[in-house]
Design a protein around this motif. Structure first.
Motif, PDB file in Angstrom:
ATOM      1  N   PHE B  32      50.603  21.210  86.278  1.00 21.41           N
ATOM      2  CA  PHE B  32      50.773  22.015  85.058  1.00 21.41           C
ATOM      3  C   PHE B  32      50.975  23.477  85.433  1.00 21.41           C
ATOM      4  CE2 PHE B  32      47.879  18.526  83.835  1.00 21.41           C
ATOM      5  CZ  PHE B  32      48.661  17.910  82.869  1.00 21.41           C
ATOM      6  N   GLU B  33      52.134  24.005  85.109  1.00 27.81           N
ATOM      7  CA  GLU B  33      52.400  25.416  85.397  1.00 27.81           C
ATOM      8  C   GLU B  33      52.062  26.259  84.176  1.00 27.81           C
ATOM      9  OE1 GLU B  33      53.546  27.041  88.032  1.00 27.81           O
ATOM     10  OE2 GLU B  33      54.162  25.441  89.402  1.00 27.81           O
ATOM     11  N   CYS B  34      51.214  27.236  84.338  1.00 32.16           N
ATOM     12  CA  CYS B  34      50.870  28.122  83.210  1.00 32.16           C
ATOM     13  C   CYS B  34      51.300  29.549  83.525  1.00 32.16           C
ATOM     14  CB  CYS B  34      49.361  28.140  82.973  1.00 32.16           C
ATOM     15  SG  CYS B  34      48.709  26.558  82.503  1.00 32.16           S
ATOM     16  N   ARG B  35      51.986  30.167  82.607  1.00 32.99           N
ATOM     17  CA  ARG B  35      52.339  31.579  82.799  1.00 32.99           C
ATOM     18  C   ARG B  35      51.124  32.469  82.587  1.00 32.99           C
ATOM     19  NH1 ARG B  35      58.246  32.925  80.307  1.00 32.99           N
ATOM     20  NH2 ARG B  35      59.370  31.342  81.488  1.00 32.99           N
ATOM     21  N   SER B  36      50.278  32.036  81.697  1.00 35.77           N
ATOM     22  CA  SER B  36      49.037  32.794  81.514  1.00 35.77           C
ATOM     23  C   SER B  36      47.960  31.855  81.000  1.00 35.77           C
ATOM     24  CB  SER B  36      49.246  33.955  80.535  1.00 35.77           C
ATOM     25  OG  SER B  36      49.420  33.459  79.235  1.00 35.77           O
ATOM     26  N   LEU B  37      46.733  32.215  81.249  1.00 37.43           N
ATOM     27  CA  LEU B  37      45.613  31.400  80.782  1.00 37.43           C
ATOM     28  C   LEU B  37      44.438  32.322  80.503  1.00 37.43           C
ATOM     29  CD1 LEU B  37      44.366  28.062  82.250  1.00 37.43           C
ATOM     30  CD2 LEU B  37      42.733  29.915  81.935  1.00 37.43           C
ATOM     31  N   LYS B  38      43.860  32.169  79.356  1.00 34.00           N
ATOM     32  CA  LYS B  38      42.669  32.960  79.027  1.00 34.00           C
ATOM     33  C   LYS B  38      41.575  32.015  78.612  1.00 34.00           C
ATOM     34  CE  LYS B  38      44.179  37.517  77.738  1.00 34.00           C
ATOM     35  NZ  LYS B  38      44.012  38.603  76.789  1.00 34.00           N
ATOM     36  N   GLN B  39      40.363  32.331  78.959  1.00 31.46           N
ATOM     37  CA  GLN B  39      39.256  31.538  78.456  1.00 31.46           C
ATOM     38  C   GLN B  39      38.346  32.444  77.632  1.00 31.46           C
ATOM     39  OE1 GLN B  39      36.622  29.945  81.330  1.00 31.46           O
ATOM     40  NE2 GLN B  39      36.616  31.751  82.614  1.00 31.46           N
ATOM     41  N   ALA B  40      37.609  31.817  76.739  1.00 30.31           N
ATOM     42  CA  ALA B  40      36.750  32.590  75.846  1.00 30.31           C
ATOM     43  C   ALA B  40      35.483  31.800  75.560  1.00 30.31           C
ATOM     44  CB  ALA B  40      37.489  32.881  74.546  1.00 30.31           C
ATOM     45  N   SER B  41      34.466  32.498  75.111  1.00 25.83           N
ATOM     46  CA  SER B  41      33.247  31.832  74.641  1.00 25.83           C
ATOM     47  C   SER B  41      33.304  31.777  73.118  1.00 25.83           C
ATOM     48  CB  SER B  41      32.008  32.628  75.037  1.00 25.83           C
ATOM     49  OG  SER B  41      31.931  32.728  76.426  1.00 25.83           O
ATOM     50  N   VAL B  42      33.020  30.599  72.594  1.00 23.66           N
ATOM     51  CA  VAL B  42      33.005  30.447  71.135  1.00 23.66           C
ATOM     52  C   VAL B  42      31.594  30.117  70.689  1.00 23.66           C
ATOM     53  CG1 VAL B  42      33.886  29.126  69.175  1.00 23.66           C
ATOM     54  CG2 VAL B  42      35.409  29.698  71.067  1.00 23.66           C
ATOM     55  N   PHE B  43      31.093  30.880  69.721  1.00 23.93           N
ATOM     56  CA  PHE B  43      29.754  30.646  69.172  1.00 23.93           C
ATOM     57  C   PHE B  43      29.925  30.180  67.727  1.00 23.93           C
ATOM     58  CE2 PHE B  43      29.616  33.966  72.340  1.00 23.93           C
ATOM     59  CZ  PHE B  43      28.541  33.629  73.135  1.00 23.93           C
ATOM     60  N   GLU B  44      29.391  29.004  67.425  1.00 22.76           N
ATOM     61  CA  GLU B  44      29.419  28.513  66.041  1.00 22.76           C
ATOM     62  C   GLU B  44      28.031  28.702  65.455  1.00 22.76           C
ATOM     63  OE1 GLU B  44      32.849  25.111  66.773  1.00 22.76           O
ATOM     64  OE2 GLU B  44      30.757  24.513  66.549  1.00 22.76           O
ATOM     65  N   LEU B  45      27.945  29.474  64.412  1.00 20.93           N
ATOM     66  CA  LEU B  45      26.629  29.808  63.859  1.00 20.93           C
ATOM     67  C   LEU B  45      26.533  29.478  62.379  1.00 20.93           C
ATOM     68  CD1 LEU B  45      27.777  32.681  65.466  1.00 20.93           C
ATOM     69  CD2 LEU B  45      25.328  32.911  65.568  1.00 20.93           C
ATOM     70  N   GLU B  46      25.311  29.199  61.962  1.00 18.87           N
ATOM     71  CA  GLU B  46      25.005  29.072  60.535  1.00 18.87           C
ATOM     72  C   GLU B  46      23.840  30.015  60.256  1.00 18.87           C
ATOM     73  OE1 GLU B  46      26.175  24.469  59.431  1.00 18.87           O
ATOM     74  OE2 GLU B  46      24.091  24.967  59.867  1.00 18.87           O
TER      75      GLU B  46
END
Lengths: 228, 80
Positions: B32-46
């Motif tokens: 898999f060739e990716c020109r760009s890749l970003k990762q993030a943290s996702v917080f699901e809150l109630e």
């Protein structure tokens, strides 16, 4: 009055006993203070290394928001010396007691090795230190990052305290173990009484450990306390 | 009122992301060739809040005081 230095302990702190031993070797009384206890009556504080709260979220992020850190803020505001080593440095940056932040190493792996450091400028924590010292580092999140506009100010205000250097004392990229901006290994606040350093001086405090260079950091801190 | 929020915290544009670089290389090994890749943290809150506006302020407060480090992170809040 007898000098008393606090060594803070959080869940996951380590090298706390090593710091205590290094200070005891220098004839100074150092007390371990659990983060739920009251921080009172101390002439200075040291936040040791480790992995407080499992490095969850970001290294030092959770410990920085504990109540005892408010007392550390007050000590710092009173001009008392506060030293953060490794995870302690991360906690100080997360507490905004020093500018910038320590984040994931350029090569995203834990590094444990000896490094050479060049003393930069004047700091109460390095007044008795040689120009070049040998100390160990042991971290995964030690890459110092600061916005470029702030970096200039750090030099103007003499806040850069140690840089990673090669055997000739040059801050080359090859000598930079973690990709820190400008090879910065230790940074202080504007008033100079708070120091955040990634290398471990307590792990270089006895001959049998391979270096005695770390003692100068503690000796300088002690001298500073005596001068207050 | 009960609110659900999704908070995303990611590195600011231009920040070095060694983990993303490593992941990009691993994807390449798999073809898999990716020109760009970003990762993030996702917080699901109630959480409870008086109003939608209040809920947004609370969530932003969480980001400013703990979830994000303003030196290296951007964050976004989406309320359900």
């Amino acid at each position: 009055m007898l000098m008393k230095i606090a060594i803070l302990r959080f869940g996951g702190s380590n090298c706390d006993l090593d710091v205590q031993k290094a200070l005891n070797n220098l004839g100074v009384h150092a007390e371990l203070v659990w983060y739920k206890e009251v921080l009172e009556g101390f002439d200075g504080a040291i936040i040791p290394g480790g992995f407080s709260y499992g490095d969850y979220l970001r290294a030092g992020a959770i410990a920085a928001r504990t109540k005892i850190m408010q007392s550390v803020q007050e000590m710092a505001a009173d001009g008392k010396p506060v030293l953060g080593i490794c995870n302690g440095a991360q906690i100080l940056s997360e507490s905004n007691l020093v500018p910038g932040t320590f984040t994931l190493n350029q090569y995203p792996k834990f590094i444990c090795k000896w490094v050479k450091l060049l003393k930069i400028g004047r700091s109460p924590f390095t007044s008795l230190s040689s120009e070049v010292v040998k100390l160990p580092i042991a971290h995964k999140e030690g890459r110092y990052v600061v916005p470029p506009r702030l970096l200039k100010e750090l030099y103007e205000n003499d806040q850069v305290v140690f840089k990673y250097v090669d055997d000739k004392g040059c801050p080359t990229s090859a000598a930079n173990p973690n990709g820190s901006q400008d090879n910065i290994a230790a940074i202080s606040n504007l008033e100079k009484n708070v120091l955040a350093m990634m290398p471990h001086p307590e792990r270089a405090s006895e001959k049998r450990l391979g270096s005695l260079d770390g003692n100068a950091v503690f000796e300088s801190m002690i001298r500073y306390i005596k001068s207050l | 009122m009960l609110f659900r929020a999704e908070i995303t915290v990611k590195l600011k544009d231009g920040m070095l992301d060694p983990e993303a670089t490593t992941i990009t290389k691993a994807l390449k090994h798999l073809g898999f060739e990716c020109r760009s890749l970003k990762q993030a943290s996702v917080f699901e809150l109630e959480f409870e809040a008086d109003s939608r506006q209040n809920a947004t302020e609370v969530a932003q407060g969480m980001c400013q005081r703990l979830l994000a480090n303003p030196i290296i992170h951007d964050y976004s809040v989406v309320l359900e």
